[in-house]
Design a protein around this motif. Structure first.
Motif, PDB file in Angstrom:
ATOM      1  N   VAL A 180      32.638 -21.085  59.798  1.00  0.00           N
ATOM      2  CA  VAL A 180      33.155 -20.212  60.858  1.00  0.00           C
ATOM      3  C   VAL A 180      34.657 -20.056  60.659  1.00  0.00           C
ATOM      4  CG1 VAL A 180      33.454 -19.874  63.336  1.00  0.00           C
ATOM      5  CG2 VAL A 180      31.360 -20.940  62.462  1.00  0.00           C
ATOM      6  N   ASP A 182      38.374 -17.938  61.912  1.00  0.00           N
ATOM      7  CA  ASP A 182      38.967 -17.442  63.167  1.00  0.00           C
ATOM      8  C   ASP A 182      39.711 -16.129  62.929  1.00  0.00           C
ATOM      9  OD1 ASP A 182      40.917 -18.648  61.618  1.00  0.00           O
ATOM     10  OD2 ASP A 182      41.961 -19.569  63.298  1.00  0.00           O
ATOM     11  N   ASN A 394      32.896 -14.840  61.443  1.00  0.00           N
ATOM     12  CA  ASN A 394      34.205 -14.759  62.077  1.00  0.00           C
ATOM     13  C   ASN A 394      34.058 -14.867  63.584  1.00  0.00           C
ATOM     14  OD1 ASN A 394      36.842 -14.421  61.305  1.00  0.00           O
ATOM     15  ND2 ASN A 394      36.704 -12.227  60.987  1.00  0.00           N
ATOM     16  N   ARG A 395      34.927 -15.633  64.248  1.00  0.00           N
ATOM     17  CA  ARG A 395      34.934 -15.663  65.717  1.00  0.00           C
ATOM     18  C   ARG A 395      36.366 -15.517  66.230  1.00  0.00           C
ATOM     19  NH1 ARG A 395      30.141 -17.087  68.249  1.00  0.00           N
ATOM     20  NH2 ARG A 395      28.595 -18.097  66.909  1.00  0.00           N
ATOM     21  N   HIS A 397      39.353 -16.128  69.222  1.00  0.00           N
ATOM     22  CA  HIS A 397      39.774 -17.389  69.851  1.00  0.00           C
ATOM     23  C   HIS A 397      38.872 -17.787  71.018  1.00  0.00           C
ATOM     24  CE1 HIS A 397      43.126 -17.673  67.261  1.00  0.00           C
ATOM     25  NE2 HIS A 397      43.868 -16.738  67.832  1.00  0.00           N
ATOM     26  N   GLY A 399      35.720 -17.339  71.127  1.00  0.00           N
ATOM     27  CA  GLY A 399      34.372 -17.644  70.644  1.00  0.00           C
ATOM     28  C   GLY A 399      33.510 -16.438  70.335  1.00  0.00           C
ATOM     29  N   THR A 400      33.979 -15.228  70.642  1.00  0.00           N
ATOM     30  CA  THR A 400      33.189 -14.020  70.368  1.00  0.00           C
ATOM     31  C   THR A 400      33.044 -13.779  68.854  1.00  0.00           C
ATOM     32  OG1 THR A 400      34.190 -13.037  72.334  1.00  0.00           O
ATOM     33  CG2 THR A 400      33.033 -11.538  70.832  1.00  0.00           C
ATOM     34  N   VAL A 401      31.833 -13.474  68.425  1.00  0.00           N
ATOM     35  CA  VAL A 401      31.630 -13.117  67.009  1.00  0.00           C
ATOM     36  C   VAL A 401      32.351 -11.804  66.710  1.00  0.00           C
ATOM     37  CG1 VAL A 401      29.910 -12.385  65.292  1.00  0.00           C
ATOM     38  CG2 VAL A 401      29.412 -14.306  66.800  1.00  0.00           C
ATOM     39  N   HIS A 402      33.067 -11.758  65.593  1.00  0.00           N
ATOM     40  CA  HIS A 402      33.787 -10.562  65.166  1.00  0.00           C
ATOM     41  C   HIS A 402      33.343 -10.207  63.754  1.00  0.00           C
ATOM     42  CE1 HIS A 402      37.015  -7.696  65.777  1.00  0.00           C
ATOM     43  NE2 HIS A 402      37.446  -7.915  64.559  1.00  0.00           N
ATOM     44  N   TRP A 404      33.243  -9.807  59.923  1.00  0.00           N
ATOM     45  CA  TRP A 404      33.919 -10.605  58.891  1.00  0.00           C
ATOM     46  C   TRP A 404      34.397  -9.705  57.762  1.00  0.00           C
ATOM     47  CZ3 TRP A 404      33.137 -11.839  53.643  1.00  0.00           C
ATOM     48  CH2 TRP A 404      34.053 -12.799  53.155  1.00  0.00           C
TER      49      TRP A 404
END
Ligand code: EZ4
Ligand code: CO
Length: 404
Positions: A180, A182, A394-395, A397, A399-402, A404
């Protein structure tokens, strides 16, 4: 001539690769790359369980017909798994045709349109001094165009960071779950212009510089970044918005003269239709391996040419030397070649896949061997068994998935 054997080889000389090998009743063989990073075995099954039985007995010379048979004949079209599988068949058939003719593939595609192919390499660093060292290292290797990726203050992860011994492409993670990383778009957007200012100050105005935003921005954010980077005259800004929405690029285009490149996750010409006909981009980035092969990619490049858009074939380490070789033959033959991404492969991969293509003074050439010019050492390949590996996720700050 008939196809008499279909074999799918999965090997991990440093990283996973999937290769299709077709054999004819004349004893000729053809190779095709079917590597889909992080989802490799889905393509293996597609080839072994669904395509292989269809190929036995077919005439390998009928490349267009076989392509249409596999694409239209399946009823279920498109998507990365399907198109990687079809690509491997297409390239293996071109390889066989080249060997029958005794000619390198680029000759069958119309012959060379240039003497050599400009390549770009990857430079990256956790911070700017490390990035500058990485640029120097690429220049020392001969590269004459360089993609710049860098850490952002407050973030631990760097997309495209150079990992010793593994080349500069993102390294899949051998664990039960993906690593994971950031992400924070505001920090990234405020940091990047200063990075390019420093790089330009250090290396001057002439060096072609590229940057990959890896689908992480909204259209408005991408438009802002494109404007902010205009003073540094980028060769291109790549994948600035998520790839699915072609209209997103319209807004970006209206606001910036920074050249735009997109398409490494696209699978068919239809994914590009608006982008090409409305001239919303400058470079098309699909790989032979993920676009159904040389046959459809040639059609894409020809349509792109009508709109003054150039080629820029995706060439990270997860495209095998087989996929890279096929790309170089096409690059050499088309008129609207732009640039070729090239980060090389590990020495181990070079032993399993011996190739005729060369990298000299920052330029590639596919070589003169018949077909695509790659031989696979199958007994060596067997000594490097597959291991499951994932690309990172990718998450934000919170915690939401973003993307990649
Ligand atoms: O992250 O190929 O431009 N190149 C890239 C690549 C991709 C990987 C994903 O498997 O964006 O490095
Ligand atoms: Co990219």
């Amino acid at each position: 001539m008939k196809i008499v054997d279909v074999k799918v080889v999965v090997t991990r000389p440093g990283r996973n690769f999937v290769t299709l090998k077709l054999t004819t009743d004349d004893g000729l063989t053809g190779l095709g790359d079917a590597t889909l990073n992080g989802r490799e075995l889905a393509v293996v099954s597609y080839l072994r369980d669904h395509i292989a039985p269809l190929l036995i007995g077919l005439d390998p010379h009928r490349i267009e017909d076989t392509w249409q048979y596999l694409y239209r004949g399946a009823y279920w079209r498109r998507g990365p798994v399907t198109m990687a599988a079809i690509a491997a068949v297409d390239v293996a058939l071109w390889d066989i045709k080249g060997k029958v003719a005794g000619l390198p593939l680029y000759q069958l595609l119309g012959g060379a349109s240039r003497d050599r192919l400009l390549a770009y390499g990857h430079a990256s660093g956790q911070d700017t001094p490390e990035l500058l060292d990485s640029v120097r290292a690429r220049l020392a290797e001969g590269y004459r165009a360089i993609r710049i990726q860098t850490g952002v203050p407050g973030l631990k992860a760097v997309y495209g960071v150079h990992t010793k011994g593994a080349g500069s492409a993102p390294v899949p993670h051998q664990q039960a779950r993906p690593r994971v990383e950031d992400w924070d778009t505001r920090s990234y957007l405020s940091h990047m212009p200063g990075v390019f200012e420093t790089v330009r100050h250090e290396f001057g105005p002439e060096l072609p510089l590229l940057h990959d935003a890896h689908h992480r921005l909204t259209p408005l954010q991408a438009a802002q970044l494109g404007k902010d980077l205009e003073p540094y005259r980028l060769f291109w800004l790549e994948d600035c918005t998520p790839a699915e929405n072609q209209d997103a690029l319209r807004l970006v285009r209206q606001h910036t003269t920074t050249p735009l490149a997109i398409g490494e996750v696209f699978n068919t010409i239809h994914d590009y239709q608006t982008l090409l006909t409305d001239q919303l981009i400058d470079y098309v980035r699909s790989a032979v391996t993920h676009f159904g092969g040389v046959t459809p990619l040639r059609k894409l490049f020809d349509l792109a040419a009508v709109h003054q858009i150039k080629s820029a074939v995706h060439g990270p380490e997860d495209i095998s030397p087989v996929g890279m070789a096929a790309a170089l033959h096409l690059d050499l033959a088309i008129h609207n070649f732009g640039i070729q991404e090239y980060s090389g492969h590990s020495p181990l991969a070079g032993e399993v896949f011996q190739h005729a293509y060369t990298f000299t003074d920052g330029h590639l050439h596919p070589g003169e061997a018949p077909g695509i010019g790659v031989d696979m050492d199958e007994s060596l390949a067997e000594t490097y068994p597959y291991e499951r590996a994932y690309l990172p996720v990718n998450r934000l700050h919170d915690g939401t998935v973003h993307d990649w």
